[in-house]
Design an enzyme around this catalytic site. Structure first.
Site, PDB file in Angstrom:
ATOM      1  N   HIS A  64       0.842  -1.190   0.000  1.00  0.00           N
ATOM      2  CA  HIS A  64       0.000   0.000   0.000  1.00  0.00           C
ATOM      3  C   HIS A  64       0.874   1.236   0.000  1.00  0.00           C
ATOM      4  CE1 HIS A  64      -3.656  -2.222   1.877  1.00  0.00           C
ATOM      5  NE2 HIS A  64      -3.355  -2.632   0.663  1.00  0.00           N
ATOM      6  N   THR A  65       0.331   2.324  -0.543  1.00  0.00           N
ATOM      7  CA  THR A  65       1.079   3.573  -0.538  1.00  0.00           C
ATOM      8  C   THR A  65       1.288   4.042   0.903  1.00  0.00           C
ATOM      9  OG1 THR A  65      -0.073   4.099  -2.571  1.00  0.00           O
ATOM     10  CG2 THR A  65       1.184   5.855  -1.548  1.00  0.00           C
ATOM     11  N   GLN A  66       2.533   4.212   1.290  1.00  0.00           N
ATOM     12  CA  GLN A  66       2.841   4.686   2.644  1.00  0.00           C
ATOM     13  C   GLN A  66       3.212   6.155   2.632  1.00  0.00           C
ATOM     14  OE1 GLN A  66       2.579   2.618   5.332  1.00  0.00           O
ATOM     15  NE2 GLN A  66       1.861   1.047   3.952  1.00  0.00           N
ATOM     16  N   ASP A 109      -5.247   2.040   1.694  1.00  0.00           N
ATOM     17  CA  ASP A 109      -4.385   2.190   0.521  1.00  0.00           C
ATOM     18  C   ASP A 109      -4.771   3.489  -0.177  1.00  0.00           C
ATOM     19  OD1 ASP A 109      -2.578   1.728  -1.454  1.00  0.00           O
ATOM     20  OD2 ASP A 109      -3.788   0.219  -2.499  1.00  0.00           O
TER      21      ASP A 109
END
Lengths: 261, 262
Positions: A32-34, A137
């Site tokens: 997932h985009t962090q 996400d």
């Protein structure tokens, strides 16, 4: 012949040459985009009498590196709305593709009917953002939607990576919310004064604000896109240059950096 | 025992190229009491005859509100109609949630058309035994759609489905030119007159058995649409009286006295 399990179900290397593993989906964990990676900075927009002006510069930064200098962060939708993206550029490109799909299916199901208005589009995008944040996400963007609502009145609203929505006569994302928003509020403090603002005045306010941002935002650039949305459609210019810069004030700035005097 | 070998399921063609189960479903529509729909430039009207199973029971609902801007009239199996109307309500609600606008009527009708068609192409399923008239208003103005169990949908200026609906259709065809510019009241009167045409001899429109639904498009100088509204009971009394024994009554009704109510 290779009888090992990893060769099962694949074209034989001895017949077809070495297998190109890039076609196989890697078995890595879902990511997932962090954090945003390549980013665009502020988007500015202000309402005026007959429509909305929106602007964003053409820079995509990689950290503090000015990595891509011709990234267009404004996109038109259905010829009647403009979406401006701040934040992660890859997520912007994803949403961009998604909006193209939306246009396609909308045109397919009702070719001769009015398309989604800016208000409809903003609602849709906010639901999209909220759905992704609920999957943990998020799409790492701060989006402004400019256009006309269902009644034909100027429409301007924002949604962020959490799906939060808000609206005002003038809006700015990122650094612009600190530097440009006060300037724009001087000209359009409320809906009534925005309804008095002429198109020329609105464009001038935006250009002036873009200049201030270029002076003080280290992730900004002097090439930018600007769009004017009225009932006659969208006038989008994607390669504008900041005019009339004056760096005279820079001499007087003291107190940080490598300056020794 | 069987009428033929090709009507056991909805996925088998007869050698003549027919699918009997779908045709039987279309028959179910003809068993239902008649409903009429007419659209003008500004309004769209649904009129229906309700039936009661017996003297002491209430009348079966024929018109349903789907969303603020859409309503429908049913002829056939009420339970199947409720499934479809529920589905349509959900779709309209979902559309309002994600887009913040009323669902375009044609998109909505396409959805039920698709839903009904898949039922005719999958083993173990059956077609819906109901026909619908879907009336609604959107950005494009007024709409009236016909829906058949086969999944066929078609936009109409005026239409009638259900028992003896041919009589009503004949009336509609004869008055077709008057609908486009008709006022709200005129349109309702035309709808009720068409209904009367299809009544069996000693039956008439009453406040108990008549339903009317109306929606109005957004016109210049008017803010917003006139939402779809149902009128029953004493709300329809004036309209019924206004068409009582008026001109155009049953000159073609040759009293094919078969009572189709059952």
């Amino acid at each position: 012949m290779d009888h090992r399990p990893m060769a099962w179900g694949r074209p034989r290397d001895d017949v077809y040459g070495a297998y190109d593993a890039s076609y196989v989906r890697p078995n890595d964990p879902t990511q997932h985009t962090q954090q945003p990676i390549v980013t665009g900075t502020s988007v500015l927009a202000i309402k005026f009498k007959e429509g909305v002006v929106i602007a964003a510069d053409n820079l995509a930064s990689y950290g503090s590196l000015a990595r891509f200098t011709d990234v267009k962060r404004l996109r038109t939708f259905a010829g009647t709305s403009v979406v401006g993206f701040g934040g992660d550029v890859s997520d912007m490109q994803y949403i961009n593709r998604h909006l193209t799909d939306l246009t396609l299916s909308e045109n397919y199901s009702s070719p001769d009917e009015p398309r989604l208005s800016a208000a409809n589009l903003h609602r849709y995008l906010s639901k999209l953002m909220y759905k992704r944040r609920s999957k943990f996400d998020p799409l790492w963007n701060h989006i402004l939607v400019a256009g006309l609502d269902d009644e034909g009145a100027p429409f301007l609203a924002a949604t962020d990576l959490l799906g939060t929505t808000y609206s005002a006569p003038s809006l700015a994302t990122g650094y612009g919310s600190m530097l440009a928003q006060p300037i724009m509020r001087r000209h359009a403090p409320d809906e009534e004064s925005a309804a008095q603002l002429s198109q020329e005045a609105a464009i001038e306010v935006i250009r002036e604000s873009m200049k201030v941002l270029f002076y003080r935002d280290a992730r900004s650039m002097d090439r930018y896109s600007i769009a004017v949305i009225t009932k006659d459609g969208v006038d989008l210019k994607e390669d504008e240059q900041l005019e009339g810069q004056s760096w005279a004030f820079a001499d007087r700035i003291k107190g940080y950096g490598t300056q020794t005097v | 025992m069987f009428r033929n070998n090709y009507d056991n399921d909805s996925v088998t063609f007869s050698p003549q190229g027919r699918i009997f189960q779908i045709e039987y479903a279309a028959e179910a529509v003809k068993q239902g009491s008649v409903v009429v729909g007419i659209a003008s430039k500004t309004h769209v009207v649904l009129c229906a005859i309700k039936r009661n199973a017996e003297e002491l029971s209430s009348y079966q609902k024929k018109l349903f509100t789907v969303d603020e801007h859409v309503g429908l009239a049913i002829a056939g199996l009420t339970s199947d109609a409720r499934v479809l109307s529920n589905f349509m309500k959900h779709q309209c609600l979902g559309h309002r949630l994600t887009y913040g606008r009323a669902m375009p009527v044609s998109s909505l009708v396409d959805l039920i058309g698709e839903k009904a068609q898949t039922n005719t192409q999958m083993y173990g399923k059956r077609p819906y035994g109901v026909g619908l008239l879907v009336a609604g208003v959107d950005e494009k103005g007024t709409h009236l759609f016909e829906f058949q169990p086969s999944g066929m949908t078609e936009e109409m200026v005026a239409f009638a489905i259900g028992a003896r609906s041919q009589m009503a259709r004949t009336y509609l065809e004869r008055n077709l030119d008057k609908f486009e510019n008709a006022s709200r009241e005129e349109l309702i009167q035309h709808g009720l007159k068409a209904l009367k045409e299809s009544l069996v001899q000693d039956k008439e429109l009453t406040v108990e058995n008549t339903s009317v639904g109306v929606a109005g498009a957004q016109t210049e100088g008017k803010k917003g649409i006139e939402p779809f509204k149902l009128y029953d009971g004493f709300d329809v009394q004036e309209w019924i009286e206004s068409v009582a024994d008026g001109p155009g009554a049953g000159d073609e009704a040759e009293g094919e006295g078969m009572d189709v109510d059952n």
